[in-house]
Scaffold this motif. Structure first.
Motif, PDB file in Angstrom:
ATOM      1  N   PRO A 197      55.024  26.303  30.688  1.00  0.00           N
ATOM      2  CA  PRO A 197      54.058  25.928  31.736  1.00  0.00           C
ATOM      3  C   PRO A 197      52.827  25.194  31.178  1.00  0.00           C
ATOM      4  N   LYS A 213      59.208  30.511  27.448  1.00  0.00           N
ATOM      5  CA  LYS A 213      59.467  30.252  28.863  1.00  0.00           C
ATOM      6  C   LYS A 213      58.267  30.531  29.765  1.00  0.00           C
ATOM      7  N   SER A 214      57.536  31.594  29.477  1.00  0.00           N
ATOM      8  CA  SER A 214      56.476  31.999  30.404  1.00  0.00           C
ATOM      9  C   SER A 214      55.097  31.484  30.032  1.00  0.00           C
ATOM     10  N   VAL A 215      54.864  31.083  28.789  1.00  0.00           N
ATOM     11  CA  VAL A 215      53.535  30.623  28.379  1.00  0.00           C
ATOM     12  C   VAL A 215      53.562  29.160  27.933  1.00  0.00           C
ATOM     13  N   LYS A 257      60.735  34.713  25.604  1.00  0.00           N
ATOM     14  CA  LYS A 257      59.845  35.015  26.724  1.00  0.00           C
ATOM     15  C   LYS A 257      58.535  34.227  26.599  1.00  0.00           C
ATOM     16  N   GLN A 258      57.980  34.160  25.407  1.00  0.00           N
ATOM     17  CA  GLN A 258      56.749  33.401  25.145  1.00  0.00           C
ATOM     18  C   GLN A 258      56.956  31.921  25.477  1.00  0.00           C
TER      19      GLN A 258
END
Length: 159
Positions: free
Chosen positions: A27, A22-24, A19-20
């Motif tokens: 990007p 992919k989402s932080v 999750k880290q």
């Protein structure tokens, strides 16, 4: 298909890392690449090349984690019968029969292993020598330092 044994905690940690990434991280790296592109000539742009290298590492780690989670075999030791047998996910207290030194290890998946924290991989020589044995058994294990005899003092089926 190869299965990756892991504890529920190890599975949750991999999901959190994914999750880290992919989402932080993804990007942030994409923004860094865009910013570096604005600086012009890409051949001699160190920021651009560094960001592209980071992107490669990030994407490779995402693929690695997704593959492991897809092939994960989550084993919760609290659901196993507590018969004193050493199995994946348990903590085991062993005593070196020569030095009488006691150590406690938790047998975990490869990604969760942290020797300093007392977590050893299920594929380590010590874990392989202990799996299937019972509390009170004496075992001889070939370690990098040579043959060592241990007594299994306690098997703990904890979370």
């Amino acid at each position: 298909m190869q299965r990756y044994p892991m504890t529920p905690q190890g599975h949750a940690a991999l999901e959190a890392e994914l999750k880290q990434l992919k989402s932080v991280d993804r990007p942030r790296i994409t923004a860094a690449i865009a910013e570096a592109r604005e600086h012009g000539d890409l051949k001699e742009n160190a920021e651009y090349h560094a960001a592209r290298e980071q992107q490669g590492f990030c994407e490779a780690r995402i693929r690695d984690i997704e593959a492991k989670l897809g092939a994960a075999q989550v084993i919760d030791p609290t659901t196993l019968p507590n018969d004193g047998r050493v199995v994946f996910g348990v903590s085991v207290v062993i005593e070196n029969m020569d030095t009488e030194e006691e150590k406690q290890y938790k047998i975990v998946g490869d990604d969760e292993a942290d020797f300093k924290a007392g977590k050893i991989s299920v594929n380590s020589p010590i874990a392989r020598g202990l799996i299937g044995r019972f509390e009170g058994d004496e075992v001889r294990i070939e370690t990098p330092k040579g043959m060592v005899e241990y007594e299994i003092m306690k098997v703990i089926y904890d979370q």
